[in-house]
Design an enzyme around this catalytic site. Sequence first.
Site, PDB file in Angstrom:
ATOM      1  CE1 TYR A 143      -2.227   3.319   2.601  1.00  0.00           C
ATOM      2  CE2 TYR A 143      -3.583   2.677   0.721  1.00  0.00           C
ATOM      3  CZ  TYR A 143      -3.295   3.564   1.746  1.00  0.00           C
ATOM      4  OH  TYR A 143      -4.051   4.696   1.914  1.00  0.00           O
ATOM      5  CG  ASP A 155       5.920   3.532   0.314  1.00  0.00           C
ATOM      6  OD1 ASP A 155       4.697   3.406   0.058  1.00  0.00           O
ATOM      7  OD2 ASP A 155       6.330   4.176   1.301  1.00  0.00           O
ATOM      8  CE  LYS A 187       2.890   4.785   7.858  1.00  0.00           C
ATOM      9  NZ  LYS A 187       1.501   4.799   8.378  1.00  0.00           N
TER      10      LYS A 187
HETATM   11  P1  KE4 Z   1      -0.348   8.458   4.445  1.00  0.00           P
HETATM   12  O1  KE4 Z   1      -0.879   9.168   3.216  1.00  0.00           O
HETATM   13  O2  KE4 Z   1      -1.427   7.693   5.188  1.00  0.00           O
HETATM   14  O3  KE4 Z   1       0.476   9.388   5.346  1.00  0.00           O
HETATM   15  O4  KE4 Z   1       0.734   7.368   3.931  1.00  0.00           O
HETATM   16  C1  KE4 Z   1       0.335   6.419   2.989  1.00  0.00           C
HETATM   17  C2  KE4 Z   1       1.277   5.246   3.085  1.00  0.00           C
HETATM   18  C3  KE4 Z   1       2.269   5.129   2.123  1.00  0.00           C
HETATM   19  N1  KE4 Z   1       3.147   4.111   2.161  1.00  0.00           N
HETATM   20  C4  KE4 Z   1       3.098   3.170   3.137  1.00  0.00           C
HETATM   21  C5  KE4 Z   1       4.092   2.051   3.133  1.00  0.00           C
HETATM   22  C6  KE4 Z   1       2.109   3.249   4.157  1.00  0.00           C
HETATM   23  O5  KE4 Z   1       2.078   2.306   5.128  1.00  0.00           O
HETATM   24  C7  KE4 Z   1       1.183   4.308   4.131  1.00  0.00           C
HETATM   25  C8  KE4 Z   1       0.086   4.437   5.165  1.00  0.00           C
HETATM   26  N2  KE4 Z   1      -0.003   3.388   6.106  1.00  0.00           N
HETATM   27  C9  KE4 Z   1      -1.308   3.174   6.683  1.00  0.00           C
HETATM   28  C10 KE4 Z   1      -1.199   1.957   7.613  1.00  0.00           C
HETATM   29  N3  KE4 Z   1      -1.334   0.766   6.903  1.00  0.00           N
HETATM   30  C11 KE4 Z   1      -1.794   4.384   7.406  1.00  0.00           C
HETATM   31  C12 KE4 Z   1      -3.008   4.148   8.276  1.00  0.00           C
HETATM   32  C13 KE4 Z   1      -4.261   4.697   7.629  1.00  0.00           C
HETATM   33  O6  KE4 Z   1      -4.448   4.531   6.401  1.00  0.00           O
HETATM   34  O7  KE4 Z   1      -5.057   5.267   8.392  1.00  0.00           O
END
Ligand code: KE4
Length: 437
Positions: free
Chosen positions: A146, A241, A269
Amino acid sequence: MPFTLEKSIQAFGEAKKHIPGGVNSPVRSFRGVGGTPPFIAGAAGSRMTDIDGNTYIDYVQSWGPMIVGHAHPAVTEALREALARGTSYGAPTLLETELAQMVKKAFPSMDLVRLVNSGTEATMSALRLARAFTKRSKIVKLAGCYHGHHDSLLVKAGSGATTLGIPDSPGVPEGIASATITVAYNDAAGMEQVFQQYGEDIAAVIIEPVPGNMGLILPREGYLRQVREITRRYGAVLIFDEVMSGFRVAYGGAQEFFGITPDLTCLGKVIGGGLPVGAYGGRQDIMELIAPAGPVYQAGTLSGNPLAMTAGIATLRIIAETPDFYKRLTEATAKLCAGVRAQAEKFGFALQYHQIGSMFGIFFTDKPVYDYDSAKQSDVGAFNTFFHAMLEQGVYLAPSQFEAAFMSSAHTEEDIQATIAASARAFARVQEYKAEK
Ligand code: KE4
């Protein structure tokens, strides 16, 4: 005090009248595990407290950012001072350069760094940049990884493993989805096959080097090196990523841990310390295409926001200045996993335990898990039973079998022992669940 979510149940009902699904990010809704999500009133160190007064040992940590624990005094003090100077200027500050320098020090592959507001923005921008740099349009993603919610990556595999993608969400145009090819993680042969078929048209491979979005999965020996070799051979940009793995697997992320140099890296993060920050960066010859240095446009009102920079700088400084930060964090995580595993084995459960750095995950299956298909073999009902049994005992795990868990430097020996003890009772509940199946 008996465990109750009475106030959260009311709050969730009210929230649903105003916000889709009652939450601002789907996974928080507990749809994956059932039940009502606790509405959090506050957090400190390793603990969160909800509006019913329940306190939890927190292994979600806002999905990764809170690696030094919630409300760390050094972070909150830095923010307090920053607040007195205002919240946003829309103009350059020294703080942005300072955070960029700290990121570059940890990730030497990043010659230039652009700060944005989320991981989604980081990966979306990195893909646009890779397409501009290569003048190619196709991208390759890995099934189960993701990268945020932008159109090019809300795509699932077509009928065959290497066919062009189909939308994984309404609203994603076929034309965009079909430019994305999905390949199984840990399958270098499948990656090679895709490049043999489409190689000249592939702008980039975007990969979570250590996937945390299908549960925690670990790369097979040599896999990341093979992906690096294939992308270099075809002139495709390799994008790591590391939004989740960055500063989690090691100070320099998975690329440090496995000794692989990607062309671009996405972060998020931890580098925001709990405030909204994402970043992308990498090779000078690629990054200098980004506006205003070059023609590839990307912008953001609050990018490099002084409060977010302050929280990120304070967090990275704590990590950098704490002796053996990752050694101690990794040892604590390993101790927790060993203790939980010992409890499971008392019940005869042969589960899959994955751990790297301060990340860990448990799959409720006795078969090896190495990609998305094998992860989906897990007994989600068993996981959900375990999840709720832990929650009721004050242990807050990620509300999905297909997420990772995180240890922080604020977690204590008492937290670890309490979690292991709670797991014994939770596995007993899983045994009852299995008997009733
Ligand atoms: P954000 O746009 O949520 O800051 O990041 C997206 C993203 C990109 N790449 C990786 C590897 C990620 O894990 C994420 C976001 N992770 C999720 C948890 N699986 C955030 C939690 C959520 O979607 O509320």
